[in-house]
Design a protein around this motif. Structure first.
Motif, PDB file in Angstrom:
ATOM      1  N   PRO A  80       0.818  -1.226   0.000  1.00 16.68           N
ATOM      2  CA  PRO A  80       0.000   0.000   0.000  1.00 16.68           C
ATOM      3  C   PRO A  80       0.849   1.274   0.000  1.00 16.68           C
ATOM      4  O   PRO A  80       1.803   1.384   0.771  1.00 16.68           O
ATOM      5  N   LYS A  90      -3.930  10.270   0.220  1.00 16.03           N
ATOM      6  CA  LYS A  90      -4.208   9.454  -0.957  1.00 16.03           C
ATOM      7  C   LYS A  90      -3.612   8.064  -0.734  1.00 16.03           C
ATOM      8  O   LYS A  90      -2.476   7.937  -0.259  1.00 16.03           O
ATOM      9  N   THR A  91      -4.390   7.047  -1.079  1.00 20.35           N
ATOM     10  CA  THR A  91      -3.918   5.671  -0.924  1.00 20.35           C
ATOM     11  C   THR A  91      -4.194   4.872  -2.198  1.00 20.35           C
ATOM     12  O   THR A  91      -5.238   5.036  -2.834  1.00 20.35           O
ATOM     13  N   PHE A  92      -3.250   4.014  -2.547  1.00 19.33           N
ATOM     14  CA  PHE A  92      -3.407   3.091  -3.674  1.00 19.33           C
ATOM     15  C   PHE A  92      -2.300   2.057  -3.574  1.00 19.33           C
ATOM     16  O   PHE A  92      -1.395   2.170  -2.726  1.00 19.33           O
ATOM     17  N   MET A  93      -2.348   1.042  -4.406  1.00 18.83           N
ATOM     18  CA  MET A  93      -1.326   0.004  -4.388  1.00 18.83           C
ATOM     19  C   MET A  93      -0.146   0.401  -5.276  1.00 18.83           C
ATOM     20  O   MET A  93      -0.323   1.039  -6.317  1.00 18.83           O
ATOM     21  N   SER A  94       1.041   0.005  -4.867  1.00 20.66           N
ATOM     22  CA  SER A  94       2.260   0.399  -5.586  1.00 20.66           C
ATOM     23  C   SER A  94       2.333  -0.210  -6.980  1.00 20.66           C
ATOM     24  O   SER A  94       3.154   0.221  -7.793  1.00 20.66           O
ATOM     25  N   LYS A  96       0.490   0.323  -9.324  1.00 17.86           N
ATOM     26  CA  LYS A  96       0.145   1.357 -10.310  1.00 17.86           C
ATOM     27  C   LYS A  96       1.386   2.008 -10.917  1.00 17.86           C
ATOM     28  O   LYS A  96       1.321   2.595 -11.991  1.00 17.86           O
ATOM     29  N   VAL A 107       0.865   8.486 -11.861  1.00 16.06           N
ATOM     30  CA  VAL A 107      -0.374   7.919 -11.323  1.00 16.06           C
ATOM     31  C   VAL A 107      -1.320   9.046 -10.938  1.00 16.06           C
ATOM     32  O   VAL A 107      -0.922   9.981 -10.223  1.00 16.06           O
ATOM     33  N   ALA A 109      -4.083   9.974  -8.670  1.00 19.51           N
ATOM     34  CA  ALA A 109      -4.709   9.516  -7.431  1.00 19.51           C
ATOM     35  C   ALA A 109      -5.708  10.555  -6.944  1.00 19.51           C
ATOM     36  O   ALA A 109      -5.370  11.451  -6.161  1.00 19.51           O
ATOM     37  N   GLY A 110      -6.929  10.481  -7.444  1.00 18.82           N
ATOM     38  CA  GLY A 110      -7.972  11.404  -7.006  1.00 18.82           C
ATOM     39  C   GLY A 110      -7.676  12.855  -7.305  1.00 18.82           C
ATOM     40  O   GLY A 110      -7.839  13.723  -6.439  1.00 18.82           O
ATOM     41  N   SER A 149       3.809   5.203   3.574  1.00 18.96           N
ATOM     42  CA  SER A 149       3.514   3.932   2.916  1.00 18.96           C
ATOM     43  C   SER A 149       3.991   2.731   3.727  1.00 18.96           C
ATOM     44  O   SER A 149       4.929   2.817   4.528  1.00 18.96           O
TER      45      SER A 149
END
Length: 379
Positions: A80, A90-94, A96, A107, A109-110, A149
């Motif tokens: 994550p 902001k959060t997402f998986m690496s 990306k 990336v 991210a929102g 992260s």
């Protein structure tokens, strides 16, 4: 045995602190855009690969290969990404980032555009679509974000914490059932008694050692487990991160400075038995020693030994590439395998030894601070 339960409380504190270490320390990973399809052949490429292996990263890259179509494929799993940007969290998986580390993958991210450059995550300026670089490859239209992260090191810390929680929990339950623990507790008990009888009691003293046993047990098993995880092919190098060893050293420093006895501070700040003129100078030297030098020696010793061990192992493995032209594939691989295996066996001992040394020195410094000097009033 109540001692077995207490490290769980210390562990919770350690986990909270370490989970945010990535704000201060970033790492690296292998660039996916290297020449020759990302293969490592030359001494410079090997040195760069080892450097990136020793650093932290945002995902696990187990190995890479080139498929029949000539495409470079990476095998691993993402972690994550948690960053604080100009537009909030902001959060997402690496995944990306597609293993890219040179800023070419952006990336969204929102509404915030993010790129990863040398394992640091950057936020692009408003309106920018791609990262612009100067001649030294520094981003000119992006800035770093606060990075919380779950990196490889944080994941390793959480894994070590979980193993300790389960292990000490099993030991505590074993003592509820009877005097002789069972299962994992049977393995842990000799180590717990070893820390108590060979480290805590001799260095801190019979009267006060129990107060510091939870911390000493926690730091011993924490370092030992992380050192062993570092010997696995997964790629952990947690105790080889200076931020981790610095935090552990600071924990020790805070404990012995806040628990220092009146005699300790009296001898430190106004040393008896020496001329009054020299006392302020000696007080300064003593304070520098306890506040800076002792913690520094703790953090550097652990960091340097673990990092050096990883570097030597990977360098010996790389011999199969370096010596291939001179000795052939079979001979170079054989030499590399034998030498690397020998060093790995040594590293298993070093993993325990470094945990022991850090815990021993921590107990020694704590013992020096809490010691009560006997005053002779006969005269």
């Amino acid at each position: 045995m109540m001692i077995a339960k207490k490290p769980i409380k210390c562990l919770a504190i350690l986990a909270i602190v370490f989970s945010s270490l990535n704000v201060f320390a970033g790492g690296g990973e292998k660039h996916s855009s290297d020449n020759d399809g990302g293969k490592v052949n030359t001494k410079e490429e090997i040195k760069d690969y080892i450097k990136h292996h020793l650093a932290d990263s945002h995902d696990f890259a187990l190995y890479s290969y080139t498929n029949d179509a000539g495409e470079r494929k990476h095998v691993g799993f993402p972690l994550p990404v948690i960053v604080w940007t100009s537009k909030g969290l902001k959060t997402f998986m690496s995944s990306k980032f597609h293993h890219n580390d040179d800023g070419h993958v952006v990336v969204d991210a929102g509404g915030v555009k993010l790129a990863k450059i040398h394992s640091k995550i950057y936020e692009l300026n408003e309106g920018a679509e791609h990262v612009a670089f100067d001649e030294t490859h520094h981003a000119t239209n992006a800035h770093k974000v606060l990075d919380f992260s779950i990196t490889k090191s944080v994941f390793g810390i959480l894994l070590a914490g979980l193993l300790m929680f389960l292990g000490f929990g099993s030991l505590a339950k074993g003592y509820k059932k009877g005097a002789i623990p069972t299962g994992v507790g049977r393995i842990l008990e000799p180590l717990v008694l070893y820390v108590r009888d060979e480290i805590a009691r001799p260095n801190i003293g019979e009267k006060k050692y129990k107060k510091f046993m939870p911390y000493l047990l926690t730091v011993f098993f924490f370092i030992w487990i992380l050192n062993l995880l570092g010997l696995t092919p997964i790629g952990f190098n947690v105790t080889g991160q200076i931020a981790i060893t610095m935090s552990l050293a600071l924990f020790t420093a805070v404990i012995y400075l806040t628990n220092g006895s009146k005699d300790f501070w009296a001898h430190t700040l106004w040393m008896p038995g020496v001329p009054v003129v020299l006392r302020p100078i000696l007080a300064l030297i003593e304070l520098v020693g306890f506040v800076l030098i002792k913690p520094f020696s703790l953090l550097v010793r652990l960091f340097a030994n673990i990092t050096a061990g990883h570097f030597v192992v990977m360098s010996l493995i790389a011999l199969m590439i370096i010596l291939k032209k001179d000795f052939g594939a079979v001979a170079s691989t054989g030499m590399s395998f034998v030498l690397a295996t020998f060093i790995m066996v040594i590293e298993v001992l070093v993993a325990f030894l470094q945990a022991f040394i850090f815990t021993m020195l921590s107990a020694l410094f704590i013992g020096m601070a809490v010691e009560e000097h006997e005053h002779d009033h006969a005269h």
